[in-house]
Enzyme design. Structure first.
Site, short mmCIF file in Angstrom:
data_model
loop_
_atom_site.label_atom_id
_atom_site.label_comp_id
_atom_site.label_asym_id
_atom_site.label_seq_id
_atom_site.Cartn_x
_atom_site.Cartn_y
_atom_site.Cartn_z
N CYS A 53 -56.78 -5.72 -23.98
CA CYS A 53 -55.77 -5.95 -22.22
C CYS A 53 -56.70 -6.47 -20.89
CB CYS A 53 -54.33 -6.00 -22.37
SG CYS A 53 -53.81 -7.05 -21.18
N CYS B 97 -54.76 -5.97 -18.33
CA CYS B 97 -53.75 -4.44 -18.38
C CYS B 97 -54.13 -3.58 -17.54
CB CYS B 97 -53.02 -4.27 -19.24
SG CYS B 97 -52.10 -5.49 -20.89
N ASP B 98 -56.09 -4.19 -17.68
CA ASP B 98 -57.24 -2.67 -17.35
C ASP B 98 -57.80 -2.84 -16.48
OD1 ASP B 98 -54.92 -1.41 -18.88
OD2 ASP B 98 -56.27 -1.54 -20.83
#
Length: 302
Positions: free
Chosen positions: A133, A136-137
């Site tokens: 993701c 997300c990261d």
């Protein structure tokens, strides 16, 4: 209690079904695997193809969906469905923690999970440089070099997103052309720090305590790219295991159901990414949720 329907999954398909079930005054619950989850839409930086809501952050859109479902009086149950069993003309939904729920119909909208590469080092460095993701990261790789593996809409979309953070983005694809839509391909071609690496197959992710690089096989030769992170975007695997032996599945696990979302099992309906369909998008998932409730109502009346 005997429910009219139990909705399994709280992504766009499940939440849409909840809205329609609420409007139909059905007795129902939504079983979600992740507390307060809204599905993979939450991982999208920008959803630009949902009618009436252009350029919307995926997390925000998912929250809107959930708020709408909650406004209809939806009751959510956190749990992992382990088994669906026929019981006296109804269905018993069993959870891994031992809880169970009896229902006349099932709306199965459990979605799909990220597909793994299956190469050496992937599991070892998961969370230590290997991610599924970018939204997300991605912030962890500001000014660094990353690789994205994949050639579809998700991979190219994440490449464009990461190009705003990372110094260099390698976009690795096993074929000689991308499968993504033309708009994304044009964005990638215009972005100077995205470097396509075509006809290349990852064979290993290596490093010490965290990712240090990715090894590729290309044209019979082995190549190594030094990177700080590897983002895997090579498709999804349907979360259909509880339906195995209950409803008919394809060889790769998708629930066989047409546009009416009716499965081979009476009273079970499939919605969203988990079912056989040519287009897996937020808008088609939401439509599936509505179709499922419509068909469930017909089944209950019949």
């Amino acid at each position: 209690m005997l429910y009219d329907t139990v909705i399994i999954g709280s992504g766009p398909a499940g939440l849409s079904a909840a809205v329609y079930a609420g409007r139909a005054s059905m007795r129902f619950i939504v079983i979600e695997k992740v507390f307060m989850g809204t599905g993979q839409i939450a991982e999208s930086e920008c959803v630009d193809n949902y009618l009436g809501l252009p350029a919307t952050n995926g997390f925000d859109l998912g929250e809107r969906f959930r708020a709408h479902a909650e406004s209809m009086g939806t009751e959510f149950v956190e749990g992992d469905v382990s088994e669906i069993v026929s019981e006296d003309g109804n269905y018993r939904i069993k959870l891994s923690d031992g809880e169970s729920y009896l229902t006349k119909t099932v709306i199965y909208a459990a979605g799909a999970s990220h597909r793994r590469l299956g190469v050496k080092g992937e599991e070892e460095f998961s969370g230590k440089g290997v991610s599924y993701c970018a939204v997300c990261d991605g912030a962890f790789y500001k000014g660094k070099t990353v690789a994205i593996v994949g050639g579809g809409d998700t991979a190219l979309g994440e490449a464009v997103f990461l190009s705003k953070l990372a110094e260099r983005v390698y976009l690795i694809h096993r074929r000689d052309s991308f499968r993504a839509n033309k708009s994304l391909q044009e964005k990638v071609s215009r972005t100077e720090n995205i470097i396509p690496v075509m006809s290349a197959v990852p064979t290993e992710i290596y490093g010490d305590k965290k990712v240090g690089g990715i090894e590729l096989s290309r044209d019979g030769n082995t190549e190594r790219l030094t990177v700080d992170g590897v983002f895997v975007a090579v498709g999804t695997v349907p979360n259909s295991e509880p339906l195995r032996g209950v409803a008919e599945l394809t060889s790769d696990g998708y629930v066989i159901a047409g546009e009416d979302c009716v499965t081979s099992a009476k009273g079970i309906f499939a919605a969203g990414d988990v079912r056989t369909k040519p287009l897996r998008q937020v808008i088609t998932a939401a439509a599936d949720g509505a179709c499922c409730v419509y068909e469930a109502e017909k089944y209950l009346e019949g």
